[in-house]
Design a protein around this motif. Structure first.
Motif, PDB file in Angstrom:
ATOM      1  N   GLY A 171      54.911  32.954 -66.876  1.00  0.00           N
ATOM      2  CA  GLY A 171      53.560  33.456 -67.059  1.00  0.00           C
ATOM      3  C   GLY A 171      53.047  34.058 -65.767  1.00  0.00           C
ATOM      4  O   GLY A 171      51.952  33.753 -65.307  1.00  0.00           O
ATOM      5  N   THR A 172      53.827  34.952 -65.191  1.00  0.00           N
ATOM      6  CA  THR A 172      53.582  35.395 -63.821  1.00  0.00           C
ATOM      7  C   THR A 172      52.311  36.196 -63.625  1.00  0.00           C
ATOM      8  O   THR A 172      51.756  36.230 -62.533  1.00  0.00           O
ATOM      9  N   ASN A 211      51.735  28.525 -63.911  1.00  0.00           N
ATOM     10  CA  ASN A 211      50.294  28.369 -64.107  1.00  0.00           C
ATOM     11  C   ASN A 211      49.999  28.914 -65.497  1.00  0.00           C
ATOM     12  O   ASN A 211      49.573  30.059 -65.649  1.00  0.00           O
ATOM     13  N   PRO A 212      50.248  28.112 -66.535  1.00  0.00           N
ATOM     14  CA  PRO A 212      50.133  28.596 -67.911  1.00  0.00           C
ATOM     15  C   PRO A 212      48.694  28.518 -68.403  1.00  0.00           C
ATOM     16  O   PRO A 212      47.815  27.950 -67.734  1.00  0.00           O
ATOM     17  N   PRO A 213      48.414  29.051 -69.588  1.00  0.00           N
ATOM     18  CA  PRO A 213      47.099  28.812 -70.197  1.00  0.00           C
ATOM     19  C   PRO A 213      46.902  27.315 -70.413  1.00  0.00           C
ATOM     20  O   PRO A 213      47.829  26.626 -70.844  1.00  0.00           O
ATOM     21  N   PRO A 246      42.245  38.192 -69.885  1.00  0.00           N
ATOM     22  CA  PRO A 246      43.039  38.103 -71.120  1.00  0.00           C
ATOM     23  C   PRO A 246      43.039  36.689 -71.705  1.00  0.00           C
ATOM     24  O   PRO A 246      43.471  35.740 -71.042  1.00  0.00           O
ATOM     25  N   LEU A 247      42.572  36.567 -72.934  1.00  0.00           N
ATOM     26  CA  LEU A 247      42.462  35.268 -73.590  1.00  0.00           C
ATOM     27  C   LEU A 247      43.819  34.585 -73.711  1.00  0.00           C
ATOM     28  O   LEU A 247      43.920  33.359 -73.589  1.00  0.00           O
ATOM     29  N   SER A 248      44.864  35.379 -73.918  1.00  0.00           N
ATOM     30  CA  SER A 248      46.204  34.802 -74.080  1.00  0.00           C
ATOM     31  C   SER A 248      46.679  34.089 -72.823  1.00  0.00           C
ATOM     32  O   SER A 248      47.586  33.256 -72.883  1.00  0.00           O
ATOM     33  N   ALA A 249      46.081  34.413 -71.670  1.00  0.00           N
ATOM     34  CA  ALA A 249      46.458  33.763 -70.418  1.00  0.00           C
ATOM     35  C   ALA A 249      45.529  32.607 -70.074  1.00  0.00           C
ATOM     36  O   ALA A 249      45.677  31.989 -69.022  1.00  0.00           O
ATOM     37  N   LEU A 250      44.596  32.295 -70.977  1.00  0.00           N
ATOM     38  CA  LEU A 250      43.606  31.262 -70.698  1.00  0.00           C
ATOM     39  C   LEU A 250      43.668  30.092 -71.670  1.00  0.00           C
ATOM     40  O   LEU A 250      43.737  28.938 -71.269  1.00  0.00           O
ATOM     41  N   GLU A 283      50.609  23.927 -63.036  1.00  0.00           N
ATOM     42  CA  GLU A 283      49.167  23.870 -62.788  1.00  0.00           C
ATOM     43  C   GLU A 283      48.482  23.560 -64.113  1.00  0.00           C
ATOM     44  O   GLU A 283      48.967  23.934 -65.189  1.00  0.00           O
ATOM     45  N   HIS A 284      47.330  22.871 -64.049  1.00  0.00           N
ATOM     46  CA  HIS A 284      46.637  22.492 -65.278  1.00  0.00           C
ATOM     47  C   HIS A 284      45.151  22.308 -64.995  1.00  0.00           C
ATOM     48  O   HIS A 284      44.685  22.475 -63.853  1.00  0.00           O
ATOM     49  N   GLY A 285      44.409  21.940 -66.021  1.00  0.00           N
ATOM     50  CA  GLY A 285      42.972  21.747 -65.895  1.00  0.00           C
ATOM     51  C   GLY A 285      42.617  20.505 -65.100  1.00  0.00           C
ATOM     52  O   GLY A 285      43.439  19.607 -64.895  1.00  0.00           O
ATOM     53  N   TRP A 286      41.350  20.448 -64.690  1.00  0.00           N
ATOM     54  CA  TRP A 286      40.888  19.376 -63.814  1.00  0.00           C
ATOM     55  C   TRP A 286      41.037  17.988 -64.428  1.00  0.00           C
ATOM     56  O   TRP A 286      41.169  16.995 -63.713  1.00  0.00           O
ATOM     57  N   ASP A 287      41.045  17.905 -65.757  1.00  0.00           N
ATOM     58  CA  ASP A 287      41.094  16.608 -66.432  1.00  0.00           C
ATOM     59  C   ASP A 287      42.393  16.379 -67.198  1.00  0.00           C
ATOM     60  O   ASP A 287      42.467  15.493 -68.052  1.00  0.00           O
ATOM     61  N   GLN A 288      43.440  17.135 -66.890  1.00  0.00           N
ATOM     62  CA  GLN A 288      44.674  17.067 -67.677  1.00  0.00           C
ATOM     63  C   GLN A 288      45.854  16.422 -66.945  1.00  0.00           C
ATOM     64  O   GLN A 288      46.944  16.326 -67.500  1.00  0.00           O
TER      65      GLN A 288
END
Length: 295
Positions: free
Chosen positions: A130-131, A196-198, A214-218, A248-253
Motif C-alpha cells: 500500500g505504498t 501503513n494500510p487503511p 482516497p477513501l480506499s486508502a483510509l 501501522e494502525h489506529g491509536w486504539d488498535q
C-alpha cells in the motif's frame, strides 16, 4: 474593515496582511505560511523569509491565487495537495489526490524498519504494501541503498505517483500492482514486510474531514482491521524464516493487531510509539533466522 481584510478590497496586500487575513479566516498559522511561500515562489527560503519581507506587496495574481488556496484549505484539502509536495523522512515527495498525504507519525514505522535492516551494506529484501506516494519504500531505500525494496499498491494512479518520485529521487525501488502480497507471489521470500494500510472504521465520523483523500486508502471494514487481517494472513507465505511484519494502525488498535499476529503464529510481538506516545505500530517475527542474503 480591518487592514488584514484588504485582500477582499482589491488593494494589493502585504505579506503580513495576507497572513493575518488567512488566520482570521480560520487557517492554522503554519498552513497560511506554507501556502503563501508556495504562491510567492519562496518555498526554499523558508518561513524566515515571511518575517524579513512582511511589508512586501503581493501582486494581483499572487493575491488571487493565495485566496483560492486558502479557501480550498478551509474546505479541509491537505496542504500537501495544494502545494504539490510533502517532506517525509528528509525526502521531498510529490503528492496529489491519488495518494494519502504522508503523516509524520508514519516515520515511526520507518525508524523501526531501519532498526531491523542491516546497516553494514548487506542486502535484504523488503516489501512495502500500500505504498501510496512511495514514502515508506523510498525512505527505506534512501537509508539502506543495498536493500532490494519492493513497493506494492492496488491503485495504478498511486503507483504512478510513487514511480515518479522514485525516478526523480534516483532511488531504485521496484514496483508491483495488486492487492497486498499477491503480486509478489513469484518473488523470493522477504526479510521484512511493512505496511501503513487503511485502518479507519468505515462508519468513523472522522472520515468526513478526510473527504479529499482516497477513501480506499483510509477505510477498512466495520472495525478498521479488514486489510490488516488480509496482510497478516498473506505474510507468512512471503516471509523468510526470522523475517518481520510491521504494521501501522489506529491509536486504539494496538492490542487487537497484536492478538491477530499472535493468532497467526508470529512471535516477538511488540509495539512502537509515535511522538505523542501513542502505540502507532505493531509487529512480529516469523520463526527461524532473519533473511539477510543477496537480493
Amino acid at each position: 474593515m480591518p487592514e488584514a481584510m484588504s485582500m477582499d478590497m482589491g488593494a494589493p496586500p502585504t505579506v503580513q496582511q495576507a497572513l493575518l487575513h488567512a488566520q482570521a479566516m480560520g487557517l492554522a498559522r503554519i498552513d497560511a505560511q506554507l501556502l503563501l511561500l508556495h504562491v510567492t515562489g519562496r518555498e526554499k527560503a523558508g518561513r524566515a523569509w515571511l518575517l524579513t519581507h512582511d511589508q512586501d506587496l503581493l501582486d494581483a495574481a499572487q493575491a488571487s491565487a493565495y485566496a483560492a488556496l486558502c479557501a480550498r484549505r478551509l474546505d479541509a484539502e491537505p496542504v500537501a495537495y495544494l502545494i504539490g509536495h510533502k517532506e517525509f523522512y528528509g525526502l521531498e515527495l510529490a503528492v496529489d489526490a491519488r495518494v494519502l498525504d504522508p503523516r509524520p507519525d508514519t516515520e515511526t514505522l520507518v525508524d523501526w524498519a531501519l532498526e531491523l535492516m542491516p546497516a553494514d551494506g548487506a542486502a535484504c529484501r523488503v516489501a512495502d504494501l500500500g505504498t501510496g506516494s512511495g514514502a515508506i519504500a523510498l525512505a527505506l531505500q534512501s537509508q539502506r541503498p543495498a536493500a532490494c525494496v519492493w513497493a506494492v499498491d492496488a491503485s495504478a494512479g498511486a503507483l504512478a505517483v510513487a514511480q515518479a518520485n522514485a525516478q526523480r529521487l534516483a532511488l531504485p525501488v521496484r514496483f508491483a500492482q495488486g492487492s497486498w502480497l499477491e503480486p509478489l507471489a513469484g518473488q523470493p521470500a522477504f526479510g521484512l514486510i511493512v505496511s501503513n494500510p487503511p485502518y479507519i472504521r468505515e462508519d468513523d465520523p472522522h472520515l468526513a474531514a478526510l473527504v479529499h483523500e482516497p477513501l480506499s486508502a483510509l477505510a477498512s471494514g466495520t472495525d478498521g482491521l479488514a486489510d490488516i487481517r488480509a496482510i497478516i494472513a498473506q505474510a507468512p507465505a512471503r516471509l523468510a524464516a526470522g523475517g518481520w511484519l510491521l504494521l501501522e494502525h489506529g491509536w486504539d488498535q494496538a492490542e487487537a493487531v497484536a492478538a491477530l499476529l499472535h493468532a497467526a503464529g508470529f512471535g516477538q510481538v511488540q509495539h512502537r510509539h509515535d511522538l505523542a506516545g501513542v502505540a502507532r505500530c505493531t509487529g512480529g517475527q516469523w520463526s527461524g533466522q532473519a533473511c539477510t542474503g543477496p537480493a
